[in-house]
Design an enzyme around this catalytic site. Structure first.
Site, mmCIF file in Angstrom:
data_model
loop_
_atom_site.group_PDB
_atom_site.id
_atom_site.type_symbol
_atom_site.label_atom_id
_atom_site.label_comp_id
_atom_site.label_asym_id
_atom_site.label_seq_id
_atom_site.Cartn_x
_atom_site.Cartn_y
_atom_site.Cartn_z
ATOM 1 N N SER A 33 0.828 -1.201 0.000
ATOM 2 C CA SER A 33 0.000 0.000 0.000
ATOM 3 C C SER A 33 0.866 1.257 0.000
ATOM 4 C CB SER A 33 -0.964 -0.040 1.198
ATOM 5 O OG SER A 33 -2.035 0.848 1.026
ATOM 6 N N ASP A 147 -5.618 -3.604 -2.534
ATOM 7 C CA ASP A 147 -4.554 -3.294 -1.578
ATOM 8 C C ASP A 147 -3.802 -4.539 -1.091
ATOM 9 O OD1 ASP A 147 -3.140 -2.352 0.776
ATOM 10 O OD2 ASP A 147 -4.456 -0.609 0.704
#
Length: 287
Positions: A33, A147
């Site tokens: 991320s 993510d």
């Protein structure tokens, strides 16, 4: 190793600077991320330029980076921020970076972790930052990517290592179930960007309806990521570990980049110095 954390990920900038100033040489990076974004830009040699750009963004410029979408899958497309980064640090293939780097994403079709070690740097970053419900998922071949923190928020096991090196982990995990208006009081008098205000109002709305399905999903994901991180730490213990204390900031505080980075710097400096002192004592004891 750089963990996920939304806007809290700006702490990675300060942590990297502290490690370098303490005399450590960063020889490999893995990130999820926001950790994948900061780590990738660093590996490409562009962190100083991007850092200054992030710190100097005006409210209007931040708002222009937000490309809202009517998609039922997300609030934001996420393309403008990548285009803006490319204008500062051009895209390149991961395998050409001077520092070995990888980013992790999650293939929702198979429920599996995907590790990017080659190909476009920004394809890897864009996939890894696809926060569910916020950023549009990335179609990559037959995969649908979100993510990386969903499957491996602290990818210690993905770092390329050589004999004698130290494994460093920078974590941003301070999960708490929040039912109040996160950080609203702290920021009431601040001049913040429209996007930041929108993000905070959105989060405050979720907190006000603490049992609606969106807030339950968000908190469930947070719990899942926390458990994954705990497992990573047990399976691959780092030599240097910092869990940055960022309780006064939220994951949507993108207007606080410099302040968050400063906390990462200050706290990593302390941890790095402690590690050096411990190593010195150990060496003296063995002499």
């Amino acid at each position: 190793m750089l963990a996920s954390g939304g806007a809290k990920g700006f702490a990675h900038i300060g942590a990297i600077e502290a490690l370098e100033e303490s005399g450590y040489e960063i020889t490999s990076i893995a990130g999820a991320s926001m950790g994948a974004l900061i780590g990738g830009i660093y590996a490409a040699g562009g962190l100083d330029k991007v850092k200054e750009w992030m710190y100097d963004l005006t409210d209007k410029e931040v708002f222009r980076l937000v490309d809202f979408t009517l998609s039922p899958h997300a609030l934001v497309k996420g393309d403008r921020i990548i285009d803006a980064l490319k204008a500062i640090v051009p895209d390149c293939d991961i395998e050409t970076l001077k520092i070995p780097y990888c980013a992790v994403a999650t293939n929702v079709k198979e429920g599996e972790e995907v590790v990017f070690r080659n190909g476009s740097l920004y394809d890897a970053i864009r996939a890894s930052i696809s926060i569910p419900m916020l950023f549009r998922p990335v179609e990559y071949g037959e995969m649908l990517l979100i993510d990386g923190a969903i499957t491996n928020g602290l990818p210690l096991d993905r770092v390329k290592r050589t004999k004698g090196d130290l494994l460093v982990a920078v974590n941003l995990d301070d999960y708490e179930w929040e039912e109040d208006n996160t950080n609203v009081a702290h920021h009431q008098q601040e001049d913040v960007s429209p996007f930041t205000l929108l993000s905070r109002k959105f989060q405050a709305g979720l907190n006000a309806l603490s049992n609606n399905y969106i807030s339950l999903t968000y908190n469930t994901i947070s719990i899942l990521m926390k458990r994954n991180t705990e497992m990573s730490l047990r399976l691959t213990p780092p030599d240097i570990y910092l869990n940055v204390d960022l309780k006064e900031y939220g994951s949507h505080d993108y207007d606080e980049a410099e302040a968050i980075a400063k906390l990462g710097y200050e706290q990593m400096m302390k941890v790095a110095q402690q590690q050096k002192e411990e190593a010195k004592k150990k060496k003296e004891g063995a002499a």
